[in-house]
Motif scaffolding. Structure first.
Motif, PDB file in Angstrom:
ATOM      1  N   ASP A 149       0.831  -1.210   0.000  1.00 22.06           N
ATOM      2  CA  ASP A 149       0.000   0.000   0.000  1.00 22.06           C
ATOM      3  C   ASP A 149       0.863   1.257   0.000  1.00 22.06           C
ATOM      4  N   LEU A 152       2.367   1.806  -3.484  1.00 23.03           N
ATOM      5  CA  LEU A 152       1.407   2.341  -4.440  1.00 23.03           C
ATOM      6  C   LEU A 152       1.073   3.798  -4.128  1.00 23.03           C
ATOM      7  N   ALA A 153       1.126   4.177  -2.844  1.00 25.31           N
ATOM      8  CA  ALA A 153       0.856   5.568  -2.455  1.00 25.31           C
ATOM      9  C   ALA A 153       1.926   6.525  -2.973  1.00 25.31           C
ATOM     10  N   SER A 196      -8.019  -5.437  -2.022  1.00 28.13           N
ATOM     11  CA  SER A 196      -8.116  -4.130  -1.362  1.00 28.13           C
ATOM     12  C   SER A 196      -7.528  -2.999  -2.200  1.00 28.13           C
ATOM     13  N   LEU A 197      -6.699  -3.338  -3.197  1.00 23.07           N
ATOM     14  CA  LEU A 197      -6.094  -2.309  -4.049  1.00 23.07           C
ATOM     15  C   LEU A 197      -7.027  -1.858  -5.165  1.00 23.07           C
ATOM     16  N   ARG A 198      -8.150  -2.544  -5.341  1.00 19.34           N
ATOM     17  CA  ARG A 198      -9.008  -2.266  -6.495  1.00 19.34           C
ATOM     18  C   ARG A 198      -9.445  -0.806  -6.592  1.00 19.34           C
ATOM     19  N   PRO A 199      -9.940  -0.160  -5.526  1.00 22.68           N
ATOM     20  CA  PRO A 199     -10.356   1.241  -5.667  1.00 22.68           C
ATOM     21  C   PRO A 199      -9.234   2.170  -6.130  1.00 22.68           C
ATOM     22  N   THR A 200      -8.034   1.961  -5.592  1.00 19.01           N
ATOM     23  CA  THR A 200      -6.898   2.814  -5.987  1.00 19.01           C
ATOM     24  C   THR A 200      -6.518   2.567  -7.442  1.00 19.01           C
ATOM     25  N   LEU A 201      -6.491   1.312  -7.855  1.00 21.17           N
ATOM     26  CA  LEU A 201      -6.141   0.998  -9.241  1.00 21.17           C
ATOM     27  C   LEU A 201      -7.191   1.529 -10.211  1.00 21.17           C
ATOM     28  N   LYS A 203      -9.108   4.107  -9.761  1.00 23.03           N
ATOM     29  CA  LYS A 203      -8.957   5.566  -9.797  1.00 23.03           C
ATOM     30  C   LYS A 203      -7.813   5.973 -10.720  1.00 23.03           C
ATOM     31  N   LEU A 204      -6.700   5.241 -10.659  1.00 22.46           N
ATOM     32  CA  LEU A 204      -5.568   5.532 -11.543  1.00 22.46           C
ATOM     33  C   LEU A 204      -5.941   5.303 -13.003  1.00 22.46           C
ATOM     34  N   ARG A 207      -7.582   8.240 -14.736  1.00 21.56           N
ATOM     35  CA  ARG A 207      -6.842   9.498 -14.883  1.00 21.56           C
ATOM     36  C   ARG A 207      -6.434   9.743 -16.332  1.00 21.56           C
TER      37      ARG A 207
END
Length: 639
Positions: A149, A152-153, A196-201, A203-204, A207
């Protein structure tokens, strides 16, 4: 006493030579004598007696060896003495400069590891980037999700202050790309753990400043997490990434005009190959591509007016697959990908009339910069186990320095042509090198049932230069107009490798997973066989096994070149005898197979063996048996 006398006479040679390794020599002498203290005493006495002039590296190696015997206080006192003199400036003058405040800031282990990994993902050496990206799967396997996490941040982080270097800035766009490549592979291996990474991925992926290659890796990671099922928004994103917004048109004319004026100049080889290739893909002047790239660079570096603004230099004979990459080269490569993404939204992709039947021109261009499989896996992930046949030796006893092969029946049994079980798979194509150095080559073709025996007999009498079976080429097809006439019809398609795989130079990987042997496309559809996703097997219409491909390999030392290695790869295409006999009967054909075993003469001066070669022609009978002929002329040594 003898050891002392020998050392008095020859001991100084330990320090001679341009690349002498003092510490290694001391260790070897200590192992030989069984007394490291005696060896060090003799060395010190010899250095003092001969007043030997040692350089700094040799003194340090000698001091390091003495630390094993010296007491703790003595070693500490010696180190303090060195650091109290001019040696204390070595780190500042030769290394990364004096200690900076940001380098002594206290951070937790999670942030420290994430910073280090992010920095290494942008290293100029592709091998380092590859190793770290591969290690992301290991983080997941060890349960270090907090570190993943944190990594990725850092996606938009352009520098790690504690690791920053004035002359070598972080290639942060490479960090972004290789992080996504590593995550795509990690989600392929551990999809549930990374949900758990799905929302961040996601969102990317949405972009606008993420170029098409990075979005490709993001979409692969999302597909793996979702188990291959695509939600409506993800499916729309994938469609937009795979299909240019303005579509594809057919146009044989060339662009008119020189395009917009620009003062921004890119490296010569990069412009000649990459920029011109993208301009041809959109059928626009090169200046239009340069303008789009300039806008992308100005967005990230407003003060840049040319590539000279960035560290590095223009290299002669630059290639996209080079191992090392300057900072400026990473800038222009990612600018090109961003320009392609922008242009695809404004202008259509253009193909010539003769390219209409080829694969998607847009994905074909993108694949030049995409070196993993569509599911995010890498070459080493798809390598198979080494088959038993690849471990067989074929050489017999040497007679008068002449290599010999085992008897024909034994060889055929070792290769699988005389199987012990009736339903054992039959090799119809294969290439590998046996442990004893014998190279094995097997290929097959088709022939009409009528007159098959006579054609095989005649074929077995051909010389080596005219001894070949046709294979599918040209993307899986066979063009009879450009091929020499043959009494046989092609069966096998062994695709050519075009460098797929970021890990193709790694000792774990084999090139075979990217180019698995199969049947030609003209045969695959009529025979009704199909292949499941990421599978080595081809299945018949009823779901039974028809074909199985097997690939393996790794880097091994070259027996003839001590300092070099070679990729010892192998591949076999197996056929189910039940399916094969049914397919041959339906096509009214018989299977012709050539088997070539060969060992070349050694290049070593002291090895005067003459090598050996055996070529056989096999014909599969209607009852499932095999009939063989010895191709004597083709078996003759041709060197």
């Amino acid at each position: 006493m003898l050891a002392k006398r020998l050392f008095d006479a020859k001991g100084i040679e330990l320090f001679e030579g341009q690349f002498s390794s003092v510490s290694r020599g001391i260790q070897q002498l200590a192992d030989f004598c069984g007394d490291s203290r005696l060896v060090l005493e003799l060395i010190i006495r010899k250095v003092v007696a001969d007043e030997a002039e040692l350089d700094g590296d040799q003194w340090l190696q000698l001091a390091t060896a003495l630390c094993d015997l010296a007491s703790g206080p003595a070693s500490l006192a010696g180190l303090e003495l060195i650091l109290s003199g001019p040696a204390s400036r070595f780190a500042d003058e030769i290394g990364e400069g004096p200690l900076r405040p940001e380098q002594i800031q206290s951070v937790g282990e999670t942030d420290l590891l994430a910073d280090l990994l992010w920095h290494l993902l942008g290293d100029s050496d592709a091998y380092i980037r590859w190793t770290v990206a591969r290690g992301i799967s290991d983080l997941v396997h060890l349960g270090l999700m907090e570190e993943v996490d944190a990594l990725l941040a850092r996606f938009d982080l352009r520098s790690i202050p504690a690791l920053a270097s004035t002359e070598h800035p972080l290639s942060f766009q490479n960090s972004q790309q290789w992080l996504l490549m590593g995550l795509a592979r990690a989600t392929w291996r551990e999809p549930g753990v990374l949900a758990s990474l799905r929302p961040t991925l996601l969102k990317l992926t949405k972009r606008e400043d993420i170029h098409l290659v990075n979005k490709t890796h993001l979409l692969r990671a999302l597909a793996n997490i979702d188990g291959g099922l695509q939600e409506r928004d993800v499916a729309a994103l994938r469609s937009a990434n795979d299909e240019p917004a303005q579509g594809v048109i057919v146009k044989d004319s060339y662009p008119s005009g020189a395009g917009p004026e620009t003062t921004f100049h890119f490296d010569y080889d990069f412009k000649k190959t990459e920029i011109s290739g993208l301009a041809r893909r959109f059928n626009i002047p090169q200046a239009s591509v340069v303008e789009a790239m300039e806008k992308e660079i100005s967005r990230l570096w407003p003060e840049a007016t040319s590539m000279d603004f960035f560290p590095g230099r223009s290299r002669y004979q630059w290639d996209v697959s080079d191992r090392y990459e300057f900072y400026r080269e990473h800038v222009q490569r990612h600018a090109l990908l961003s320009a392609a993404t922008t242009l695809s939204k404004r202008v259509p992709v253009v193909i010539k009339s003769y390219e209409v039947d080829e694969e998607s021109p847009w994905i074909g261009w993108r694949d030049r910069y995409d070196v993993t499989f569509d599911d995010g896996s890498w070459l080493s992930d798809r390598k198979d186990r080494v088959p038993l046949q690849a471990g067989e030796n074929f050489l017999g006893k040497r007679i008068n320095r002449q290599d010999t092969l085992r008897d024909q029946e034994t060889i055929l049994r070792q290769l699988g042509f005389l199987p012990a079980a009736k339903e054992a798979l039959l090799p119809i194509y294969g290439r590998w090198t046996a442990p004893d150095g014998v190279t094995v080559s097997v290929t097959s073709a088709l022939t009409d049932q009528k007159g098959a025996v006579g054609r095989c007999k005649d074929f077995a009498t051909r010389p080596a230069g005219d001894f070949w079976l046709p294979e599918f080429w040209d993307g899986g097809y066979y063009d009879h107009r450009d091929r020499q006439e043959s009494p046989f019809a092609p069966l096998i398609w062994a695709p050519e490798s075009h460098g797929l795989g970021i890990d193709e130079g790694d000792e774990l990987a084999a090139q075979g997973p990217a180019i698995r042997p199969r049947l030609g496309i003209d045969l695959t559809m009529p025979l009704g066989i199909h292949q499941k996703t990421v599978s080595t097997d081809w299945l018949a219409a009823d779901g039974s096994l028809a074909l199985r491909s097997q690939v393996w390999g790794s880097w091994k030392p070259d027996p003839d070149q001590r300092r070099s290695r070679h990729h010892d790869d192998g591949e076999i295409l197996w056929a189910s005898p039940t399916w094969l006999d049914g397919a041959l009967k339906g096509m009214k054909q018989q299977l012709v197979t050539t088997i070539t075993l060969r060992k070349y003469k050694s290049s070593r001066d002291y090895d005067d063996s003459t090598g050996v070669k055996l070529v056989l022609v096999g014909l599969r009978q209607k009852d499932g048996g095999m009939r063989f002929w010895h191709a004597k002329k083709a078996s003759s040594q041709d060197y």
